[in-house]
Every structure is written in structure tokens, then in C-alpha cells.
Enzyme design. Structure first.
Site: not given
Length: 647
Positions: A623, A627, A26, A29, A424
Site C-alpha cells: 500500500d 511498493d 486499441c 494503434c 509488504d
């Protein structure tokens, strides 16, 4: 926190480490580890990110010392400075996800009958014993990690959500076992198993989402091949990438990835660098040109001298930028960290006060203890573990039906606040697949015949332009002729004998050197080049016959999507690694005014950060591997098609 060797280590120069941390369950932590690290005077900076499961540490100490400090706090730290270590960590993450899934399934299967028995509330001792037997593996096997983590934290005088779960489950199980042995009716086995099951399911869903977030990093790592062909005394030796050193000579064949960064010392080929640089078309590489590790060699044999290995390569630097961007915490994350740091101790204090208050009221130990347990059980973060992932599952499930895959809920919340979206170009606004956009025939030439000759000449070539021309001919149902002879001239084009005709296909300079005059089509070729297209000439029997224009086309409805964003008040930008001419031509087609070309990965990242510094909420759509750093740093990132998913 031991500091026996502080004096010795403070003499060391400041070093930086990226570490993978196992065992965080969590946000508290991450906060706990960060606090423990910052207490050490040798550490000048520490940032622990729960979402990515990583830590970035700077200080006057070595990596092994940092790992030891983290290990003593009940967690496990691993270095992932090189790609081999990252690949090992990836395998471990997959195994960890399988284990989390198995524990959630077993706990769920056993908890259902325990809960059914509890709701039926039978008075039979047989059913009570059956309930207990079913609860044992849930509590002590599926829930083992909660107790072990709580015990380690207790030794460090610290707590987190695991401490609360362990205390609540342990109390309810222990009290239920005492009641069973004493022959009483107050059993809470269903509460103990239910808490563990709900939290395990929630954590499995969270681990799965985190796995998708790391998917992009895995794709980056997988770009680099595992082996290389080393040339030593005119002999070819296959070695692992870890054995390659700066100055080594490597051989790269067609269809192979460039093993690491280097410079060409012999050969001529075209290299597909689109995943790293964003250029839509492969580029010619000859002696003296630099090569980037991970890029694909398409059609020629190259000899290269290694100039960088390991963490010094371009690909490794891109991965490092992604790590840095992912490890940065949003303001809301810091708020959650602060809340979680006081939540668990507060709940424990309230539970203790409840027990004291009821005992003071004279109701007896049993009722006071039951009410104290009730506080722990109610406060136990079942909702944090299950409710949020379930809500996200419903939303993402509905989106998936429409072809939109959402990694987490914060993306949904932030997306409505975006003011700028950076696009992009290659594979994002465009399809990422070069196509024939223009076929211009020379005067007196027969279009069908020339296209058939060109398709036949290119049919056996592996070059991407050749495949594009063949696909164009096939789309027009034109059958290629018979090829009698074929020669590939890397960097120039091809020469073939088709149906008794000599066919040359390639760039203008090469055709002119071969004695073919281009005057009738030269102006048209200039116009194509200004539009960001690649002109490819065709000569037949010494005469200029045709001209192909090849380019990457905008996606269908790209212009309409840009217009809708404008109506929503979102400003579109294009930031690409491609050329200025190509970028502006595509931007003009889809309606984007602001264009930044020749942008390297680090420049894209810097643009995102500059816009954020001005107060903009930035979305990034891309993609390509180039990037990745910008996608990780953006407030919300979007992956097109098969691109990496972020947040």
C-alpha cells in the site's frame, strides 16, 4: 517516414524519453506507432504500451523529433519528464474521460430510437427521415474520431480498428442515405449508430479502467508539493518547485512536506518516511541527515540544502521505475499485437472478395454491396469494445459487494496461476497505525494515576507517539489531569507540569540525562526493542514510573490469510523497508518464513523480476509508495485499503 536529418541526428548521443501518447484506441494503434518508430534508423529501441498510454524510446535524436514522428502518424505525443508535466497530463486525462462519457451517453440516447424504428420496420418515409436525422449526430459527432483517425492512418498507408469501424459505419450510412433518397427500403442507420454506440461505451469503460491504473502514478505525483519556502538573504520567498535549484536553502515547517531531496543544515525534527521507505515509525532528522522529497515533516522546523531536483529526485526515480515496469509487455500482449496487425486488412480483403463474388454471380450491385457491408459490420469489433468490458463489469461488481475491487479481467485470469505472493509489512500485513501494545508500570506506582498523568502531558503534543498514548488512555476511559506547563524537546521527548507533578516522557537516554534511573524497567525495554517495538519511558517527580511499548499491529485475520495461501500452494514472502527486528517479529506472528528487510523501492522491483526470471508467477501486496514499482512489475498486484490499484 521522413529521414532528411538522419545524418545530423545520428551524431547525437543516445537519449531516453518517456512520452504520453494521446489518441490510441486499441492494441493495433500501439503496434503501428512502434513499427513506425522502429523504421527510423536513428531509433535503437521503442516500446509503446496501449494499456498505460505511454511510449519509451531510445535513440540518436531529441525529444521534439520523436514527438514529431508520432504526431505525423496521426497521434499526439507529450513529454512527462517532470512532475509539473505529469500533473498537466493528469488533468487532461480527466477531461478526456469526461468527453468519452459524454459522447457515449449522447450516442446511446440517440441510437435507441434509431434501433427501435429499425426493428419496427415502418414503411413511412417520415419515420425513415426521422431515423436519418437522429443518426446524423451519432455518426458525424460522436463517431467523428473514428473517421478522422482512419483518414490520418490512410495517409500513412496503415490501418487499425478505427479504419474498420469507419469503413463499416461509413458504408452502411452512405448506402442507407442513397436508399432513402432513392425511395428504397434497405436502410442500415440502426447498424451505423449501434456500432458507434457499442464501441464508444466499451472505450469509455476501458478509459475508466485505465484511469484507475494511472491512479497510483497520480498519487505518486501528488506527493511532491507545488511550492517551497526559499530562504534568500534572510527572507522567506514562496516559489514554485520548478524554480528551486540544487544548492538552494529551503525552510520546512511542521506539517509540511519536504519539497525535494536535500540535507538538513539546521534544526531537529521527526520525518514520516513510511510512504517511501516503508519504516512504520517516523525517524529523527538532524544536521547532516538526508531528506527525501514528498515525506512529511511532523514536529520541528528544518533548514535544508537542496541536493537534487526534478528527474534526479528519489520520488522521480520511483515514478520512472513504475513507468518502466508498466511499459513492459507480457507475451500475450505481443500475441494480440500480431493478430491485430493483420486482422483489419484481412477483413477488408474478405469484404472486397464478397462483393466481387456476389457481383460475379449476377445478383446485382445492391445485393453484392449489402453482403460486403454485412461482412464489415459482423467483423467490426463490437465484441472487443463491449462484450469484454461488460463481462468484467459483472465480475467486478460482484466482487465489489464483498469489498474486493478488481481493475481488469486479466488479473482474474492470472491470479489463479500465482506461485509466490510478496507482502509488504507496513499498512499491508500490519494496520499501518502505531498503537500501545504494552503498558508496564514500575513497582509501587499506581497504574491509573500514571496513565492519567502521561495522557495529560501528551494531550497537546502533535507527535505521533503522543497521540498514540492519548488514544490508549481514552480507550481505558481514563481522564487526563490538568497541565500547567508544557515543553517539547524534539528528538528526546516532552517535559510537563501536571497536577503539581513533573512528568517526563521520552527515550531512555534523555531520561537518564535528566537524572532518572531506569534499572527497574531497563530489561523490559530491551525485550520490547528486540520485538521491534518502540520503548517510551515515563518519569514522574524524578522517579521512573512506567514504560510504553508502541508498535504497528498485524491486521485481524492476517495469520489465517497466510495459512490459506499455503494450503493453496502459494508461497508467502515479506519484503519491507522496515528494520530486521520489526520485520521478523511481525513475520513470526503471521507465519511467514522468508523475510527481506531494509528493502528500497528498486530492490523490491528487482526481487519481483528475479522471481519471474526463475519462472514464478508473482503477486505483490502493498500500500506504500515504496511498493509502487514492484506492484507495477508483478504479474498480479493487490492494494490493501487505500493503496494504489494496479492490475
Amino acid at each position: 517516414m521522413p529521414t532528411a536529418d538522419v545524418g545530423a541526428d545520428t551524431n547525437l548521443p543516445i537519449q531516453e524519453f518517456n512520452l504520453s501518447i494521446e489518441g490510441m484506441t486499441c492494441a493495433s494503434c500501439a503496434l503501428l506507432i512502434e513499427m513506425l518508430l522502429k523504421r527510423d534508423p536513428r531509433i535503437t529501441f521503442a516500446n509503446v504500451n496501449y494499456a498505460s498510454g505511454t511510449a519509451f524510446v531510445k535513440g540518436h535524436l531529441n525529444k521534439e523529433t520523436v514527438c514529431t514522428l508520432i504526431d505525423k502518424s496521426g497521434y499526439r505525443a507529450q513529454s512527462f519528464d517532470n512532475l509539473a508535466q505529469r500533473q498537466w497530463l493528469t488533468k487532461r486525462e480527466k477531461q478526456h474521460l469526461k468527453d468519452a462519457r459524454r459522447r457515449a451517453i449522447v450516442a446511446g440516447a440517440l441510437s435507441v430510437p434509431v434501433m427501435l424504428i429499425g426493428m419496427a420496420a415502418p414503411s413511412s418515409r417520415f419515420w425513415h427521415c426521422a431515423q436519418h436525422l437522429l443518426a446524423i449526430p451519432v455518426v458525424f459527432w460522436a463517431g467523428k474520431s473514428f473517421f478522422s483517425k482512419a483518414a490520418k492512418l490512410a495517409k500513412q498507408r496503415a490501418t487499425n480498428m478505427d479504419s474498420l469501424i469507419a469503413l463499416g459505419v461509413g458504408s452502411s450510412y452512405g448506402y442507407s442515405l442513397f436508399s432513402l433518397l432513392a425511395g428504397k427500403q434497405g436502410l442500415y442507420f440502426d447498424s451505423a449508430t449501434g456500432i458507434i454506440t457499442f464501441v464508444l461505451i466499451g472505450r469509455f469503460l476501458e478509459e475508466k479502467a485505465k484511469g484507475k491504473a494511472h491512479e497510483a502514478i497520480r498519487k505518486l505525483v501528488d506527493l511532491q508539493p507545488q511550492h517551497a519556502t526559499l530562504l534568500q538573504d534572510d527572507q522567506e520567498i514562496i516559489v514554485s518547485l520548478e524554480q528551486v535549484a540544487v544548492g538552494d536553502i529551503l525552510l520546512v515547517r511542521p506539517g509540511e512536506k519536504i519539497p525535494t531531496d536535500g540535507v538538513v543544515i539546521e534544526g531537529l525534527s521527526t520525518i514520516d518516511e513510511s510512504m517511501v521507505t516503508g519504516e512504520s515509525l517516523p525517524v529523527i532528522k538532524e544536521v547532516g541527515h538526508r531528506l527525501v522529497g514528498g515525506c512529511m515533516n511532523t514536529n520541528g522546523v528544518l533548514k535544508m540544502r537542496v541536493t537534487a531536483v526534478g528527474s534526479d529526485t528519489v520520488l522521480a526515480n520511483i515514478i520512472h521505475m513504475v513507468d518502466q515496469a508498466q511499459s513492459a509487455k507480457l507475451p500475450i500482449q505481443k500475441t494480440v499485437d500480431q493478430i491485430s496487425s493483420v486482422f483489419v486488412p484481412s477483413v477488408m480483403a474478405i469484404s472486397a472478395l464478397t462483393f466481387i463474388a456476389w457481383s460475379a454471380a449476377g445478383v446485382g450491385f445492391g445485393i453484392a454491396f449489402t453482403n460486403a457491408i454485412a461482412v464489415l459490420l459482423i467483423a467490426c469489433p463490437c465484441s472487443l469494445g463491449l462484450a469484454t468490458p461488460m463481462a468484467i463489469m459483472v465480475g467486478t461488481g460482484q466482487s465489489a459487494k464483498r469489498g474486493v475491487y478488481i481493475r481488469n479481467g486479466s488479473s482474474l485470469e492470472m491470479a489463479s496461476k500465482l506461485t509466490i505472493i510478496i507482502f509488504d509489512k507496513t499498512g499491508t500485513i500490519t494496520e499501518g497505525k502505531p498503537q500501545v501494545t504494552d503498558f508496564i508500570i514500575a513497582p509501587t506506582q499506581d497504574e491509573t494515576r500514571i496513565l492519567a498523568l502521561a495522557a495529560a502531558a501528551e494531550f497537546d503534543s502533535e507527535h505521533f507517539l503522543a497521540k498514540t498514548i492519548v488514544a490508549y488512555a481514552q480507550s481505558r476511559n481514563i481522564l487526563p489531569g490538568k497541565v500547567d506547563e508544557f515543553n517539547n524537546i524534539p528528538g528526546h521527548g516532552i517535559k510537563a507540569q501536571v497536577d503539581g507533578c513533573e512528568v517526563l516522557i521520552g527515550n531512555g537516554r534523555w531520561l537518564e540525562e535528566s537524572g532518572i534511573k531506569l534499572k527497574t524497567l531497563e530489561k523490559r525495554a530491551t525485550v520490547l526493542a528486540e520485538q521491534g517495538k518502540t520503548p517510551v519511558f515515563v518519569g514522574v517527580d524524578g522517579q521512573i514510573s512506567a514504560l510504553f511499548g508502541i508498535a504497528d499491529r498485524p491486521r485481524v485475520n492476517a495469520a489465517q490469510a497466510i495459512q490459506r495461501l499455503r494450503r493453496l500452494g502459494v508461497t508467502p514472502m515479506m519484503v519491507t523497508g522496515d528494520t530486521e527486528q520489526t520485520a521478523r517479529y511481525i513475520a513470526g506472528q503471521v507465519g511467514i518464513d522468508t523475510v527481506i528487510a531494509h528493502a528500497k523501492p528498486e530492490q523490491k522491483l528487482e526481487i519481483v523480476r528475479q522471481l519471474q526470471a526463475r519462472g514464478a508467477k508473482v503477486g505483490m501486496i502493498g500500500d506504500g509508495i515504496n511498493d509502487a514499482p514492484a506492484l507495477a512489475a508483478a504479474d498480479v498486484s493487490f492494494a490493501i485499503g487505500t493503496g494504489p490499484m494496479w492490475r
